[in-house]
Structure formats: structure tokens, C-alpha cells
Design a protein around this motif. Structure first.
Motif, PDB file in Angstrom:
ATOM      1  N   LEU A  86      -7.420  10.940  37.809  1.00 47.21           N
ATOM      2  CA  LEU A  86      -6.211  11.658  37.389  1.00 47.21           C
ATOM      3  C   LEU A  86      -6.599  13.066  36.939  1.00 47.21           C
ATOM      4  CD1 LEU A  86      -3.127  11.638  36.642  1.00 47.21           C
ATOM      5  CD2 LEU A  86      -3.850  10.966  34.344  1.00 47.21           C
ATOM      6  N   ALA A  87      -6.009  14.054  37.585  1.00 44.12           N
ATOM      7  CA  ALA A  87      -6.203  15.448  37.138  1.00 44.12           C
ATOM      8  C   ALA A  87      -4.860  15.940  36.600  1.00 44.12           C
ATOM      9  CB  ALA A  87      -6.732  16.298  38.281  1.00 44.12           C
ATOM     10  N   GLY A  88      -4.173  16.833  37.345  1.00 50.32           N
ATOM     11  CA  GLY A  88      -2.875  17.316  36.869  1.00 50.32           C
ATOM     12  C   GLY A  88      -1.804  16.236  36.880  1.00 50.32           C
ATOM     13  N   GLY A  89      -1.922  15.318  37.836  1.00 50.15           N
ATOM     14  CA  GLY A  89      -1.036  14.156  37.848  1.00 50.15           C
ATOM     15  C   GLY A  89       0.330  14.388  38.451  1.00 50.15           C
ATOM     16  N   THR A  90       0.620  15.610  38.909  1.00 48.12           N
ATOM     17  CA  THR A  90       2.000  15.884  39.332  1.00 48.12           C
ATOM     18  C   THR A  90       2.424  15.079  40.556  1.00 48.12           C
ATOM     19  OG1 THR A  90       1.204  17.811  40.539  1.00 48.12           O
ATOM     20  CG2 THR A  90       2.085  18.203  38.340  1.00 48.12           C
ATOM     21  N   ASN A  91       1.488  14.652  41.362  1.00 43.85           N
ATOM     22  CA  ASN A  91       1.839  13.783  42.484  1.00 43.85           C
ATOM     23  C   ASN A  91       1.520  12.325  42.170  1.00 43.85           C
ATOM     24  OD1 ASN A  91       0.762  13.240  45.892  1.00 43.85           O
ATOM     25  ND2 ASN A  91       2.840  13.179  45.117  1.00 43.85           N
ATOM     26  N   LEU A  92       0.352  12.070  41.594  1.00 46.61           N
ATOM     27  CA  LEU A  92      -0.053  10.677  41.345  1.00 46.61           C
ATOM     28  C   LEU A  92       0.912   9.969  40.391  1.00 46.61           C
ATOM     29  CD1 LEU A  92      -1.994   8.329  41.660  1.00 46.61           C
ATOM     30  CD2 LEU A  92      -3.418   9.327  39.857  1.00 46.61           C
ATOM     31  N   ILE A  93       1.290  10.638  39.295  1.00 46.67           N
ATOM     32  CA  ILE A  93       2.183   9.968  38.337  1.00 46.67           C
ATOM     33  C   ILE A  93       3.543   9.711  38.976  1.00 46.67           C
ATOM     34  CG2 ILE A  93       3.397  10.276  36.138  1.00 46.67           C
ATOM     35  CD1 ILE A  93       0.828  11.677  35.142  1.00 46.67           C
ATOM     36  N   ASP A  94       3.993  10.662  39.784  1.00 38.88           N
ATOM     37  CA  ASP A  94       5.253  10.466  40.506  1.00 38.88           C
ATOM     38  C   ASP A  94       5.161   9.244  41.413  1.00 38.88           C
ATOM     39  OD1 ASP A  94       7.864  11.191  41.145  1.00 38.88           O
ATOM     40  OD2 ASP A  94       7.231  12.440  42.827  1.00 38.88           O
ATOM     41  N   LEU A  95       4.060   9.127  42.152  1.00 43.43           N
ATOM     42  CA  LEU A  95       3.889   7.985  43.049  1.00 43.43           C
ATOM     43  C   LEU A  95       3.774   6.677  42.274  1.00 43.43           C
ATOM     44  CD1 LEU A  95       1.430   9.656  45.576  1.00 43.43           C
ATOM     45  CD2 LEU A  95       3.746   8.854  46.087  1.00 43.43           C
ATOM     46  N   MET A  96       3.205   6.737  41.073  1.00 42.70           N
ATOM     47  CA  MET A  96       3.109   5.533  40.243  1.00 42.70           C
ATOM     48  C   MET A  96       4.490   5.120  39.741  1.00 42.70           C
ATOM     49  SD  MET A  96      -0.433   6.576  38.320  1.00 42.70           S
ATOM     50  CE  MET A  96      -0.367   5.363  37.011  1.00 42.70           C
ATOM     51  N   LYS A  97       5.336   6.096  39.422  1.00 42.49           N
ATOM     52  CA  LYS A  97       6.703   5.765  39.006  1.00 42.49           C
ATOM     53  C   LYS A  97       7.480   5.078  40.129  1.00 42.49           C
ATOM     54  CE  LYS A  97       7.312   9.359  35.543  1.00 42.49           C
ATOM     55  NZ  LYS A  97       8.184  10.435  35.042  1.00 42.49           N
ATOM     56  N   GLU A  98       7.145   5.445  41.374  1.00 37.60           N
ATOM     57  CA  GLU A  98       7.827   4.853  42.527  1.00 37.60           C
ATOM     58  C   GLU A  98       7.170   3.555  42.987  1.00 37.60           C
ATOM     59  OE1 GLU A  98      10.564   5.878  43.682  1.00 37.60           O
ATOM     60  OE2 GLU A  98      10.742   8.059  43.526  1.00 37.60           O
ATOM     61  N   ASN A  99       6.110   3.154  42.283  1.00 37.65           N
ATOM     62  CA  ASN A  99       5.354   1.955  42.666  1.00 37.65           C
ATOM     63  C   ASN A  99       4.701   2.074  44.043  1.00 37.65           C
ATOM     64  OD1 ASN A  99       5.553   0.357  40.323  1.00 37.65           O
ATOM     65  ND2 ASN A  99       7.658  -0.176  40.859  1.00 37.65           N
ATOM     66  N   VAL A 100       4.525   3.293  44.508  1.00 41.60           N
ATOM     67  CA  VAL A 100       3.755   3.504  45.740  1.00 41.60           C
ATOM     68  C   VAL A 100       2.268   3.416  45.411  1.00 41.60           C
ATOM     69  CG1 VAL A 100       3.208   5.181  47.567  1.00 41.60           C
ATOM     70  CG2 VAL A 100       5.565   4.883  46.790  1.00 41.60           C
ATOM     71  N   GLU A 101       1.888   4.022  44.281  1.00 44.02           N
ATOM     72  CA  GLU A 101       0.531   3.877  43.769  1.00 44.02           C
ATOM     73  C   GLU A 101       0.579   2.942  42.559  1.00 44.02           C
ATOM     74  OE1 GLU A 101      -2.412   4.863  44.654  1.00 44.02           O
ATOM     75  OE2 GLU A 101      -2.166   6.586  45.999  1.00 44.02           O
ATOM     76  N   ARG A 102      -0.286   1.935  42.562  1.00 44.21           N
ATOM     77  CA  ARG A 102      -0.311   0.994  41.430  1.00 44.21           C
ATOM     78  C   ARG A 102      -1.745   0.730  40.978  1.00 44.21           C
ATOM     79  NH1 ARG A 102       4.033  -3.596  42.908  1.00 44.21           N
ATOM     80  NH2 ARG A 102       2.710  -3.877  44.723  1.00 44.21           N
ATOM     81  N   PRO A 103      -2.396   1.769  40.493  1.00 46.78           N
ATOM     82  CA  PRO A 103      -3.793   1.599  40.076  1.00 46.78           C
ATOM     83  C   PRO A 103      -3.905   0.737  38.825  1.00 46.78           C
ATOM     84  CG  PRO A 103      -2.984   3.746  39.400  1.00 46.78           C
ATOM     85  CD  PRO A 103      -1.898   3.127  40.240  1.00 46.78           C
ATOM     86  N   LEU A 104      -5.006   0.034  38.721  1.00 41.06           N
ATOM     87  CA  LEU A 104      -5.263  -0.759  37.513  1.00 41.06           C
ATOM     88  C   LEU A 104      -6.120   0.020  36.526  1.00 41.06           C
ATOM     89  CD1 LEU A 104      -5.837  -4.303  39.016  1.00 41.06           C
ATOM     90  CD2 LEU A 104      -3.749  -3.272  38.087  1.00 41.06           C
ATOM     91  N   ARG A 105      -6.745   1.090  37.006  1.00 42.95           N
ATOM     92  CA  ARG A 105      -7.506   1.932  36.093  1.00 42.95           C
ATOM     93  C   ARG A 105      -7.269   3.395  36.445  1.00 42.95           C
ATOM     94  NH1 ARG A 105     -12.883   1.199  37.242  1.00 42.95           N
ATOM     95  NH2 ARG A 105     -12.645  -0.903  36.451  1.00 42.95           N
ATOM     96  N   ILE A 106      -6.960   4.153  35.418  1.00 42.45           N
ATOM     97  CA  ILE A 106      -6.831   5.606  35.579  1.00 42.45           C
ATOM     98  C   ILE A 106      -8.045   6.249  34.929  1.00 42.45           C
ATOM     99  CG2 ILE A 106      -5.582   7.615  34.641  1.00 42.45           C
ATOM    100  CD1 ILE A 106      -4.264   6.542  37.107  1.00 42.45           C
TER     101      ILE A 106
END
Lengths: 337, 175
Positions: free
Chosen positions: A27-47
Motif C-alpha cells: 500500500l502506497a498512496g492507496g487511491t486505487n487499491l483502497i477503492d478496489l478493496m471497497k468494491e471487493n475486487v481486491e481482498r487482501p488479507l495483509r496490507i
């Protein structure tokens, strides 16, 4: 968003240790990853939060180039004096993208690794080979106004959404990465990939690898360049088609020209053979049309995006003209000269 | 057709308890020591834990700008950052703009120029405008329009928002 463990890396070694495994994400700026996590497209178990790593600055390289730290924000990069003065094409492309708020958070490494904005990739109720391999592609025969006209495959017609990367492709940047097997350098043209039959692989990073920097070669493209971005509204929208041109003129002839397209393929689209058609030529609309034809050979629409083929052709000719004339597209005044 | 969500169940580990993490934030000048779950966004922390509901949740996806706050003086979308990542930072929200009963110049200018109708986007607009002033990159109306494009106003008050921001920009040289 699902629950996850959080690890804050204090060193590259810690980052690589904690980032090992399919279920971890850096996780760096998170502007795409966090968005994808909110959509359940990305579901990492560790950040693995890499923001404390020492990758925030720009450093001069021995060959006269400039290394951009992976954790510099897009805004820090675009407004960095060295980038503004020596790499105005890159500054222009960055400022054509996203919004000031996003550019203040999003990082250079994250810009490279952001995912497509294909509607089907984001919508977990629909099939998507990139998100869920083997489920099919909703965009083929579906809503595909923003999709690819070049380099697509029967399994995926998504585009890479970056503006910054289009300039980096034209500038011939190199991506510095580190990983469990050590450091390596990836030429920008080899960093992103076409979807083929593995559309879930956006790039050629190996498991656990981390982008640490982006090297800009010292070539001088400060006089003849442009980043021309065409989109549905004049600001804060992804490109339908964008063109980055970096050119050198000597004695009225084109000594070097780089042309990269955004919004049309799964990766920034360059073809050296198209650039070769105008080398040693005097700038002319006819020469630029020849280059555009070579760059767009084989382009094909998917229905709703058929217009992109003609739009891209006109945009390439316009951008080459802007670059040759030394009148780069303003990212404030959007009128196209 | 079965939904793909159903075909992708969360791994069992995803439901296990996870410890909260201690962080320290300076929020509108006050030092706050907090325990946060790692998936808490800064926006949700401000609104739900700190009762600072001036910052609005519009789209929750970084598309509308209603959640804009200043982190160490720089504007960002608070919906797209985790609170835990901002440990140690200074946060300014709309509640921190005024000085006592004295409105911030941007607040006064928004009233003066009727720069809102429903007001939902206004906290984000004002924080974004302060960020723009801090950046020192805008001088013209075109600059303001381009560099405020991350803040949507569905009432369409853009012309008056630009007027308000220009007033303060011209009165207050870039810092």
C-alpha cells in the motif's frame, strides 16, 4: 472491505518479507487499491504499508538522467523543478490526469500499477477474466466505449488508464524493482503487457516484487513535445485517446520522434516502426498521417468505441504537429491549437 | 447466472479478530490518541469516531471531492486513505478553518458570492480551495477551474465558487 492484517514496513527487507504471498498487497498512496478493496475486487488479507520507506525523493543519475522515487506523489513529481525544466512532457501528462487531491496522494509506483477502469472489472456481479479468470469478458459485446482498439484479445479488451505512463513510454523510462531474487531493471516497453490469454497479469512484475524507482533518460525533449488528451469532459476524466510525443528537430528535419498512445490498449502503445517513418523527414501533415497509419495498423473497434480509430488517427497527426511547432497542449487552457 | 461474488467466498482467515492499532493524529490542532481498526478510512474515523461530520461522504470512491481535508497542509480525498497510514499527521477539516467566531476568509467569500446551494459539497470545496492556495499554482480563473475540478457541485455553483476562490487568492498571496 474485508478485514486484513496491517504491517508497516520500516525497510525494504521488511517490506519484501511481509509482502510475500498471494494474499498480501503493498500500500502506497492507496487511491486505487483502497477503492478496489471497497468494491471487493481486491481482498487482501495483509496490507503492507510501504509509505515509510526511503523512496520519496528524486536523484540525479550518473548518465545525466533523473531517478524518481516510487513513493514521490504524482504532484511532487509534476512540480519538481527538475521535472518541470527537463521533462515537461512528463509534468504535462501527470497534470492531465486525475484531480489535485488524487495527485497529492497517488504515487509514481502506484501510477504504474493501477488497474484498469473497465466497468466490468469493477463490478463483481459481472464476468471478467482479469478479475476472475475463466469467467469471460463482459465488455466484449457489452458497454465498451472506453475499451481497447489495439492489442486486445478474445479474453480482455481493457485499457491501461494512466496518463503518466504514456509520457514515460515516450521518454523510454526504466522501472527499478526489487524483490525476493534481488534488484532488476525493466525497460518501460516491457513493464506493462498485452492481455493475451492471461489478462489478470497487468505487468511483468514477479511475485513479491516492488517498484522502487523510475529512471528518466537524459535525452532533451524540452523543445518539441506535447501531451494531447481527449476525453468526455475537459478535466478529471480518463482519456478516450491520449498522445504523448517527444521529438527532436535538427536542421528542419525530425531527428528523433517518440509517439505513445493512451486509452487505446492494455499498455501504453508504441511502435518503433511508426516512428521510423518520419525520421529524417521534414514535419508535414502527410508525413504525420503516414506515421499515424503505421501506429494504428490493425486497430479495430468493439462497437461503442469504433470512433476511437478515427479519433486516434486525428489525435496523432494533431499531436505531432503540436510537437513539431513547439506548441505543447496546455493542461489549463484545453483549447486545441 | 450465479453471481461471481458467491463463487469467491472470503477465506476463513478474513473473519478472524484483528487487533486495533494505536495512532496519534493532530486534528484541527488537538492531539488525538486513537485505537483504529486498520480498514478504517480517515473519512470514517473523522465522522464516526471523532464526530467531525462537517467532512462529507459523497461517493466514497474519490470521484466527488466532498471528503476533501488537508493533511499537513495538502488536500487529499479522506475516503481513499486509511487512518492508520496517516499516523503522526496533522489533519485540518472544515471544523478547523474558522478562528473562534471569525470565519475563515474562504468561508466568508463563499457566503459573499453565494457559492453554494444545498451546501453538501461546500466543506470539501473550502478545504480544497485552501489546499489550492497552499500549492501556489493558481493565478487565473482558468487555473482555479482546472485545479478545483476534483470537487463536484451538483447544484452547479461553479461560477460563484470560482468567484469566491479568486477573491481569496487575490487577497492572500501564495504561501
Amino acid at each position: 472491505m474485508n478485514r486484513f492484517d496491517y504491517a508497516r514496513a520500516g525497510s525494504l527487507a521488511e517490506a519484501l518479507r511481509d509482502g510475500a504471498g498471494d494474499d498480501a498487497r503493498y500500500l502506497a498512496g492507496g487511491t486505487n487499491l483502497i477503492d478496489l478493496m471497497k468494491e471487493n475486487v481486491e481482498r487482501p488479507l495483509r496490507i503492507v504499508d510501504i509509505n515509510r520507506l526511503d523512496l520519496h525523493g528524486a536523484t540525479e543519475l550518473d548518465d545525466g538522467g533523473l531517478r524518481l522515487g516510487a513513493l514521490m506523489t504524482n504532484a511532487e513529481t509534476a512540480y519538481h523543478p527538475q521535472v518541470e525544466q527537463r521533462f515537461p512532457l512528463l509534468a504535462s501528462a501527470i497534470l492531465a490526469g486525475a484531480s489535485p487531491q488524487l495527485r497529492n496522494a497517488a504515487t509514481n509506483g502506484g501510477n504504474l500499477n493501477q488497474r484498469t477502469r473497465c466497468y466490468y472489472f469493477y463490478d463483481t456481479a459481472t464476468p471478467c477474466n482479469k478479475r476472475d479468470p475463466g469467467t469471460g469478458c463482459g465488455a466484449i459485446g457489452g458497454v465498451n466505449r472506453i475499451h481497447a482498439i489495439l492489442g486486445a484479445s478474445p479474453s480482455c479488451i481493457a485499457t491501461h488508464p494512466s496518463d503518466m505512463c504514456i509520457a514515460l513510454a515516450a521518454l523510454g523510462a526504466q522501472v527499478q524493482v526489487t524483490g525476493p531474487e534481488g534488484d532488476r531493471t525493466i525497460a518501460f516497453a516491457d513493464y506493462h503487457r498485452l492481455p493475451g490469454d492471461e489478462p489478470w497479469r497487468d505487468n511483468t512484475l514477479r511475485a513479491g516484487e516492488l517498484v522502487t524507482g523510475i529512471d528518466l533518460p537524459p535525452d532533451d525533449f524540452t523543445s518539441h513535445y506535447t501531451y494531447l488528451k481527449l476525453r468526455d469532459r475537459l478535466s478529471y476524466a480518463f482519456a478516450l485517446v491520449s498522445v504523448a510525443v517527444a521529438m527532436k528537430l535538427e536542421d528542419g528535419r525530425i531527428a528523433d520522434a517518440r509517439i505513445a498512445l493512451g486509452g487505446v490498449a492494455h499498455k501504453p502503445w508504441r511502435r518503433v516502426e511508426a516512428e521510423d517513418t518520419i525520421r529524417n523527414q521534414a514535419p508535414s501533415t502527410q508525413a504525420f498521417e503516414t506515421a499515424a497509419s503505421a501506429l494504428l495498423a490493425g486497430a479495430i473497434g468493439q462497437g461503442e468505441n469504433d470512433f476511437k480509430v478515427a479519433l486516434a488517427r486525428k489525435a496523432v497527426v494533431r499531436a505531432l504537429g503540436q510537437a513539431a511547432a513547439g506548441t505543447p497542449q496546455s493542461q489549463i487552457d484545453k483549447r486545441v491549437a | 447466472m450465479p453471481t461471481l461474488t458467491a463463487s469467491r467466498p472470503l477465506p476463513a482467515e478474513a473473519s478472524r479478530p484483528i487487533d486495533t492499532i494505536p495512532i496519534t493524529l493532530t486534528v484541527n490542532g488537538s492531539v488525538r490518541r486513537l485505537q483504529v481498526e486498520p480498514w478504517t478510512t480517515l473519512l470514517d474515523l473523522l465522522r464516526d469516531k471523532l464526530d467531525l461530520t462537517g467532512t462529507k461522504k459523497g461517493c466514497d470512491h474519490g470521484q466527488c471531492g466532498a471528503c476533501t481535508v488537508l493533511i499537513d497542509g495538502r488536500r487529499i480525498n479522506s475516503c481513499l486513505t486509511l487512518a492508520v497510514v496517516r499516523d503522526g499527521c496533522a489533519i485540518t477539516t472544515i471544523e478547523g478553518m474558522a478562528t473562534g467566531a471569525d470565519l475563515h476568509p474562504l468561508q466568508a467569500a463563499f457566503i459573499e458570492h453565494d457559492a453554494f446551494q444545498c451546501g453538501y459539497c461546500t466543506p470539501g470545496q473550502i478545504c480544497s480551495a485552501q489546499g489550492l492556495i497552499n500549492e501556489g499554482r493558481a493565478t487565473s480563473r482558468d487555473d482555479v477551474r482546472e485545479l478545483m475540478s476534483g470537487n463536484l457541485c451538483r447544484c452547479g455553483a461553479y461560477t460563484n465558487i470560482t468567484d469566491a476562490v479568486m477573491d481569496v487568492l487575490q487577497a492572500e498571496p501564495a504561501r
